[in-house]
Design a protein around this motif. Structure first.
Motif, PDB file in Angstrom:
ATOM      1  N   PRO A  31     -22.430 -25.399  -9.435  1.00  0.00           N
ATOM      2  CA  PRO A  31     -21.992 -24.382 -10.384  1.00  0.00           C
ATOM      3  C   PRO A  31     -22.984 -23.221 -10.553  1.00  0.00           C
ATOM      4  CG  PRO A  31     -22.884 -26.253 -11.556  1.00  0.00           C
ATOM      5  CD  PRO A  31     -22.892 -26.614 -10.098  1.00  0.00           C
ATOM      6  N   PHE A  32     -24.204 -23.384 -10.064  1.00  0.00           N
ATOM      7  CA  PHE A  32     -25.233 -22.359 -10.246  1.00  0.00           C
ATOM      8  C   PHE A  32     -25.439 -21.515  -8.989  1.00  0.00           C
ATOM      9  CE2 PHE A  32     -29.860 -21.218 -10.251  1.00  0.00           C
ATOM     10  CZ  PHE A  32     -29.772 -20.243 -11.225  1.00  0.00           C
ATOM     11  N   ILE A  33     -25.681 -22.167  -7.869  1.00  0.00           N
ATOM     12  CA  ILE A  33     -25.847 -21.451  -6.598  1.00  0.00           C
ATOM     13  C   ILE A  33     -24.521 -21.564  -5.857  1.00  0.00           C
ATOM     14  CG2 ILE A  33     -27.110 -21.288  -4.424  1.00  0.00           C
ATOM     15  CD1 ILE A  33     -29.490 -22.622  -5.842  1.00  0.00           C
ATOM     16  N   LYS A  34     -23.777 -20.470  -5.842  1.00  0.00           N
ATOM     17  CA  LYS A  34     -22.436 -20.477  -5.261  1.00  0.00           C
ATOM     18  C   LYS A  34     -22.471 -20.604  -3.738  1.00  0.00           C
ATOM     19  CE  LYS A  34     -20.298 -20.185  -9.126  1.00  0.00           C
ATOM     20  NZ  LYS A  34     -19.587 -21.359  -9.616  1.00  0.00           N
ATOM     21  N   SER A  35     -23.488 -19.997  -3.112  1.00  0.00           N
ATOM     22  CA  SER A  35     -23.612 -20.147  -1.658  1.00  0.00           C
ATOM     23  C   SER A  35     -25.034 -19.821  -1.201  1.00  0.00           C
ATOM     24  CB  SER A  35     -22.615 -19.260  -0.916  1.00  0.00           C
ATOM     25  OG  SER A  35     -23.002 -17.902  -0.954  1.00  0.00           O
ATOM     26  N   GLU A  47     -29.575 -15.866   2.413  1.00  0.00           N
ATOM     27  CA  GLU A  47     -28.717 -15.036   1.570  1.00  0.00           C
ATOM     28  C   GLU A  47     -28.138 -15.954   0.499  1.00  0.00           C
ATOM     29  OE1 GLU A  47     -24.341 -13.277   2.006  1.00  0.00           O
ATOM     30  OE2 GLU A  47     -25.771 -12.291   3.361  1.00  0.00           O
ATOM     31  N   ILE A  48     -28.523 -15.714  -0.744  1.00  0.00           N
ATOM     32  CA  ILE A  48     -28.132 -16.588  -1.848  1.00  0.00           C
ATOM     33  C   ILE A  48     -27.244 -15.832  -2.819  1.00  0.00           C
ATOM     34  CG2 ILE A  48     -28.980 -17.964  -3.786  1.00  0.00           C
ATOM     35  CD1 ILE A  48     -31.395 -18.645  -2.078  1.00  0.00           C
ATOM     36  N   THR A  49     -26.138 -16.488  -3.211  1.00  0.00           N
ATOM     37  CA  THR A  49     -25.215 -15.914  -4.171  1.00  0.00           C
ATOM     38  C   THR A  49     -25.187 -16.782  -5.419  1.00  0.00           C
ATOM     39  OG1 THR A  49     -23.858 -15.037  -2.371  1.00  0.00           O
ATOM     40  CG2 THR A  49     -22.840 -15.153  -4.554  1.00  0.00           C
ATOM     41  N   LEU A  50     -25.530 -16.167  -6.550  1.00  0.00           N
ATOM     42  CA  LEU A  50     -25.409 -16.787  -7.870  1.00  0.00           C
ATOM     43  C   LEU A  50     -24.181 -16.180  -8.538  1.00  0.00           C
ATOM     44  CD1 LEU A  50     -29.125 -16.549  -9.089  1.00  0.00           C
ATOM     45  CD2 LEU A  50     -28.040 -18.400  -7.825  1.00  0.00           C
ATOM     46  N   PRO A  51     -23.751 -16.704  -9.680  1.00  0.00           N
ATOM     47  CA  PRO A  51     -22.590 -16.109 -10.332  1.00  0.00           C
ATOM     48  C   PRO A  51     -22.781 -14.624 -10.675  1.00  0.00           C
ATOM     49  CG  PRO A  51     -23.042 -18.262 -11.255  1.00  0.00           C
ATOM     50  CD  PRO A  51     -24.181 -17.936 -10.332  1.00  0.00           C
ATOM     51  N   THR A  52     -24.017 -14.198 -10.922  1.00  0.00           N
ATOM     52  CA  THR A  52     -24.246 -12.825 -11.371  1.00  0.00           C
ATOM     53  C   THR A  52     -24.992 -11.941 -10.377  1.00  0.00           C
ATOM     54  OG1 THR A  52     -26.278 -13.519 -12.471  1.00  0.00           O
ATOM     55  CG2 THR A  52     -24.261 -13.483 -13.809  1.00  0.00           C
ATOM     56  N   MET A  53     -25.459 -12.488  -9.262  1.00  0.00           N
ATOM     57  CA  MET A  53     -26.231 -11.658  -8.331  1.00  0.00           C
ATOM     58  C   MET A  53     -26.334 -12.285  -6.948  1.00  0.00           C
ATOM     59  SD  MET A  53     -30.136 -12.380  -9.696  1.00  0.00           S
ATOM     60  CE  MET A  53     -30.961 -11.449  -8.462  1.00  0.00           C
ATOM     61  N   LYS A  54     -26.726 -11.433  -5.993  1.00  0.00           N
ATOM     62  CA  LYS A  54     -27.043 -11.854  -4.627  1.00  0.00           C
ATOM     63  C   LYS A  54     -28.466 -11.416  -4.342  1.00  0.00           C
ATOM     64  CE  LYS A  54     -22.717 -11.860  -2.091  1.00  0.00           C
ATOM     65  NZ  LYS A  54     -22.042 -11.426  -0.879  1.00  0.00           N
ATOM     66  N   PHE A  55     -29.197 -12.217  -3.566  1.00  0.00           N
ATOM     67  CA  PHE A  55     -30.544 -11.824  -3.167  1.00  0.00           C
ATOM     68  C   PHE A  55     -30.903 -12.517  -1.864  1.00  0.00           C
ATOM     69  CE2 PHE A  55     -30.782 -15.447  -5.899  1.00  0.00           C
ATOM     70  CZ  PHE A  55     -31.832 -16.231  -5.455  1.00  0.00           C
ATOM     71  N   ARG A 121     -31.830 -21.323 -17.410  1.00  0.00           N
ATOM     72  CA  ARG A 121     -32.115 -22.740 -17.667  1.00  0.00           C
ATOM     73  C   ARG A 121     -30.816 -23.552 -17.654  1.00  0.00           C
ATOM     74  NH1 ARG A 121     -36.193 -25.705 -19.406  1.00  0.00           N
ATOM     75  NH2 ARG A 121     -37.480 -23.900 -19.933  1.00  0.00           N
ATOM     76  N   GLN A 122     -29.765 -23.036 -18.273  1.00  0.00           N
ATOM     77  CA  GLN A 122     -28.470 -23.735 -18.278  1.00  0.00           C
ATOM     78  C   GLN A 122     -27.916 -23.874 -16.863  1.00  0.00           C
ATOM     79  OE1 GLN A 122     -26.067 -21.499 -21.035  1.00  0.00           O
ATOM     80  NE2 GLN A 122     -27.213 -22.235 -22.805  1.00  0.00           N
ATOM     81  N   GLY A 123     -28.109 -22.845 -16.038  1.00  0.00           N
ATOM     82  CA  GLY A 123     -27.678 -22.911 -14.646  1.00  0.00           C
ATOM     83  C   GLY A 123     -28.420 -23.988 -13.873  1.00  0.00           C
ATOM     84  N   PHE A 124     -29.734 -24.071 -14.082  1.00  0.00           N
ATOM     85  CA  PHE A 124     -30.537 -25.116 -13.425  1.00  0.00           C
ATOM     86  C   PHE A 124     -30.015 -26.495 -13.835  1.00  0.00           C
ATOM     87  CE2 PHE A 124     -34.967 -23.016 -12.572  1.00  0.00           C
ATOM     88  CZ  PHE A 124     -34.352 -21.933 -11.980  1.00  0.00           C
ATOM     89  N   GLU A 125     -29.809 -26.686 -15.147  1.00  0.00           N
ATOM     90  CA  GLU A 125     -29.367 -27.988 -15.642  1.00  0.00           C
ATOM     91  C   GLU A 125     -27.977 -28.350 -15.131  1.00  0.00           C
ATOM     92  OE1 GLU A 125     -30.054 -27.536 -19.847  1.00  0.00           O
ATOM     93  OE2 GLU A 125     -32.204 -27.956 -19.621  1.00  0.00           O
ATOM     94  N   ALA A 126     -27.093 -27.371 -15.049  1.00  0.00           N
ATOM     95  CA  ALA A 126     -25.750 -27.626 -14.513  1.00  0.00           C
ATOM     96  C   ALA A 126     -25.826 -28.026 -13.042  1.00  0.00           C
ATOM     97  CB  ALA A 126     -24.862 -26.395 -14.691  1.00  0.00           C
ATOM     98  N   MET A 127     -26.671 -27.350 -12.282  1.00  0.00           N
ATOM     99  CA  MET A 127     -26.845 -27.706 -10.875  1.00  0.00           C
ATOM    100  C   MET A 127     -27.432 -29.109 -10.754  1.00  0.00           C
ATOM    101  SD  MET A 127     -29.075 -25.940  -7.861  1.00  0.00           S
ATOM    102  CE  MET A 127     -29.456 -26.934  -6.407  1.00  0.00           C
TER     103      MET A 127
END
Length: 142
Positions: A31-35, A47-55, A121-127
């Protein structure tokens, strides 16, 4: 600034590592790291995609069944940088502690601190929870 989370997983480190490093499956469980696209080798760019950004961070450490990390930046180095790390510590043959942390630095960190301490932090915990479920299921099936 540093965020660190952890979770106990009832699985061996091999099964946890396999889930963590199977980037092609991230969209089905994470749920945190989409790809994540790219090769998990030191010095390679991902290439990492999060819900709010790519980097596009660079792999720093890869110790099979122990540790994987990357160093990323937002636009230019020194603005908003992050060293992201996943660590698997074996407790016994079928139990491990998964540690998920990131150290942030740069000019934008003070402005983003509240968001990092809550949303990130919530994203880390969800992952972590999703990894636990997937690895424990894999452990039962092996």
């Amino acid at each position: 600034m540093k965020i660190e989370t952890s979770i106990n997983i009832r699985a061996n480190k091999k099964d946890i590592w396999e889930v963590l490093m199977d980037f092609n499956e991230y969209s089905s469980w994470n749920p945190f790291i989409k790809s994540i696209k790219g090769i998990a080798s030191i010095g390679k760019t991902l290439e990492i995609t999060l819900p709010t950004m790519k980097f596009n961070p660079v792999v720093q450490v890869k110790k099979n069944e122990e540790c994987f990390s990357w160093q990323g930046k937002l636009w230019i180095k020194g603005l908003f940088d992050g060293h992201h790390q996943f660590e698997i510590k074996e407790i016994d043959e079928n139990n491990c502690l998964f540690i998920h942390r990131e150290e942030f630095s740069g000019l934008l960190v003070p402005m983003l601190k509240k968001q990092l301490e809550t949303d990130t932090r919530q994203g880390f915990e969800a992952m972590n929870k999703a990894l636990k479920e997937r690895a424990e299921k894999a452990q039962k099936n092996s």
